[in-house]
Design a protein around this motif. Sequence first.
Motif, PDB file in Angstrom:
ATOM      1  N   MET A   1       6.026 -33.651   8.510  1.00 42.98           N
ATOM      2  CA  MET A   1       6.070 -32.888   7.263  1.00 42.98           C
ATOM      3  C   MET A   1       4.899 -31.931   7.157  1.00 42.98           C
ATOM      4  SD  MET A   1       7.143 -35.639   4.350  1.00 42.98           S
ATOM      5  CE  MET A   1       6.901 -34.437   3.052  1.00 42.98           C
TER       6      MET A   1
ATOM      7  N   ARG B   1       4.264 -40.649   3.835  1.00 37.62           N
ATOM      8  CA  ARG B   1       4.840 -39.548   3.054  1.00 37.62           C
ATOM      9  C   ARG B   1       3.869 -39.068   1.985  1.00 37.62           C
ATOM     10  NH1 ARG B   1       9.303 -37.038   5.358  1.00 37.62           N
ATOM     11  NH2 ARG B   1      10.232 -38.611   6.742  1.00 37.62           N
TER      12      ARG B   1
ATOM     13  N   GLN C   1      18.263 -39.750  -1.908  1.00 37.61           N
ATOM     14  CA  GLN C   1      16.806 -39.615  -1.841  1.00 37.61           C
ATOM     15  C   GLN C   1      16.192 -40.534  -0.792  1.00 37.61           C
ATOM     16  OE1 GLN C   1      18.666 -39.737  -4.488  1.00 37.61           O
ATOM     17  NE2 GLN C   1      17.972 -38.318  -6.058  1.00 37.61           N
TER      18      GLN C   1
ATOM     19  N   ILE D   1      17.530 -38.614   2.881  1.00 36.16           N
ATOM     20  CA  ILE D   1      17.107 -37.239   3.187  1.00 36.16           C
ATOM     21  C   ILE D   1      15.637 -37.090   2.835  1.00 36.16           C
ATOM     22  CG2 ILE D   1      17.471 -34.797   2.663  1.00 36.16           C
ATOM     23  CD1 ILE D   1      20.331 -35.588   1.752  1.00 36.16           C
ATOM     24  N   LYS D   2      14.828 -36.663   3.787  1.00 31.86           N
ATOM     25  CA  LYS D   2      13.405 -36.430   3.547  1.00 31.86           C
ATOM     26  C   LYS D   2      13.152 -34.922   3.622  1.00 31.86           C
ATOM     27  CE  LYS D   2      12.579 -40.895   3.584  1.00 31.86           C
ATOM     28  NZ  LYS D   2      12.194 -41.647   2.394  1.00 31.86           N
ATOM     29  N   LEU D   3      12.685 -34.356   2.508  1.00 29.81           N
ATOM     30  CA  LEU D   3      12.465 -32.917   2.439  1.00 29.81           C
ATOM     31  C   LEU D   3      10.997 -32.580   2.684  1.00 29.81           C
ATOM     32  CD1 LEU D   3      14.687 -32.020  -0.650  1.00 29.81           C
ATOM     33  CD2 LEU D   3      15.263 -31.875   1.780  1.00 29.81           C
ATOM     34  N   PRO D   4      10.709 -31.427   3.243  1.00 31.68           N
ATOM     35  CA  PRO D   4       9.325 -31.036   3.537  1.00 31.68           C
ATOM     36  C   PRO D   4       8.550 -30.657   2.274  1.00 31.68           C
ATOM     37  CG  PRO D   4      10.808 -29.234   4.040  1.00 31.68           C
ATOM     38  CD  PRO D   4      11.686 -30.405   3.679  1.00 31.68           C
ATOM     39  N   ASP D   5       7.291 -30.380   2.462  1.00 30.56           N
ATOM     40  CA  ASP D   5       6.406 -30.021   1.346  1.00 30.56           C
ATOM     41  C   ASP D   5       6.562 -28.538   1.030  1.00 30.56           C
ATOM     42  OD1 ASP D   5       4.499 -29.946  -0.570  1.00 30.56           O
ATOM     43  OD2 ASP D   5       2.784 -30.326   0.741  1.00 30.56           O
TER      44      ASP D   5
ATOM     45  N   ARG E   1       7.488 -27.879  -4.105  1.00 31.33           N
ATOM     46  CA  ARG E   1       7.272 -29.087  -4.885  1.00 31.33           C
ATOM     47  C   ARG E   1       6.313 -28.874  -6.066  1.00 31.33           C
ATOM     48  NH1 ARG E   1       9.040 -33.815  -2.681  1.00 31.33           N
ATOM     49  NH2 ARG E   1       9.822 -33.734  -0.541  1.00 31.33           N
TER      50      ARG E   1
ATOM     51  N   LYS F   1       2.704 -32.110  -7.828  1.00 26.25           N
ATOM     52  CA  LYS F   1       3.814 -31.993  -6.890  1.00 26.25           C
ATOM     53  C   LYS F   1       4.842 -33.069  -7.210  1.00 26.25           C
ATOM     54  CE  LYS F   1       1.446 -30.273  -2.739  1.00 26.25           C
ATOM     55  NZ  LYS F   1       1.206 -30.580  -1.306  1.00 26.25           N
TER      56      LYS F   1
ATOM     57  N   PHE G   1      12.603 -37.163  -2.803  1.00 28.17           N
ATOM     58  CA  PHE G   1      13.080 -36.952  -1.434  1.00 28.17           C
ATOM     59  C   PHE G   1      11.927 -37.068  -0.427  1.00 28.17           C
ATOM     60  CE2 PHE G   1      16.460 -35.113  -3.935  1.00 28.17           C
ATOM     61  CZ  PHE G   1      17.605 -35.533  -3.281  1.00 28.17           C
ATOM     62  N   ALA G   2      10.989 -37.968  -0.724  1.00 28.83           N
ATOM     63  CA  ALA G   2       9.900 -38.246   0.208  1.00 28.83           C
ATOM     64  C   ALA G   2       9.284 -39.613  -0.074  1.00 28.83           C
ATOM     65  CB  ALA G   2       8.829 -37.166   0.150  1.00 28.83           C
TER      66      ALA G   2
END
Length: 278
Positions: free
Chosen positions: A1, A111, A166, A169-173, A176, A230, A234-235
């Motif tokens: 990430m 995370r 959630q 799926i892991k979403l990037p930074d 946020r 933030k 999703f993290a």
Amino acid sequence: MKGERHFGGLISLIITTYNRPDALAAVVDACFTQSDRNFEIIIADDGSGEATGATVATLAARAPLPLRHLWQSDQGFRLAMARNRGIASAAGDYLIMLDGDCVPQQDFIARHRALAQPGFMVTGSRILVDQATTAQVLSGQLVLQALGLAQLLRLRRSGAINKAAQLLIKLPDVGRARRRFSYRRIKGCNMAMWRADLEQVNGFDESFKGWGHEDADIVLRLFNAGILRKDGAFATEVFHLWHREAQRDFAASNKTLVLERQRNGTTQAALGLKNGAR
């Protein structure tokens, strides 16, 4: 990430608890399986009885990383004080607040570390677990942090958990940061902040009475001090075990105080790290 370059030091995980040793054991066991091991555990205990002390002693005996138990006498709901005592004891520069009934995923620390960035705090996210499934977790029949894709989807379809995307799926930074204060998605059961920022605003406010809005208050006062938030969805999801709702006798008056502080730009806790009871 994106963001992993921001912080490589020790993280202090402060877990608050009160008379729920079975849930605490499930939470701490999940902490023992983290992929990122560069953290310490501080159990901030708001006056639990002997059963919790015995559980913590058992956990400490097999802990693969530093674990401390900070206990204060039971004089009613004093969550802010318990957290402040944890902050004062912390060795890390970055702190994660976790409730003792919120089971983290195995990449929880990793995370949060990836989202750590100077000038920001993170409000994490949670997955609600129903009563029957919580009973399975507490009896040792189900290990939430070890569940695979098929098992998570099965739990979601049955209504045992209230969301699954959630977890999968892991979403990037990216995207946020919130540039304005908002009450949405403030979850005191799962949040992270820099120790220096907490010291700047005098920590959590121990003058709040009873349950309610002390989490919104810390986010607001940090925002007033220039610290943005933030969204950790999703993290950073945790499994929030079922429990009966806390008494909310002071919720309305506590929210009124937060709204007043929003209007006048308050940054300092009336009773906190610098002047609270220890």
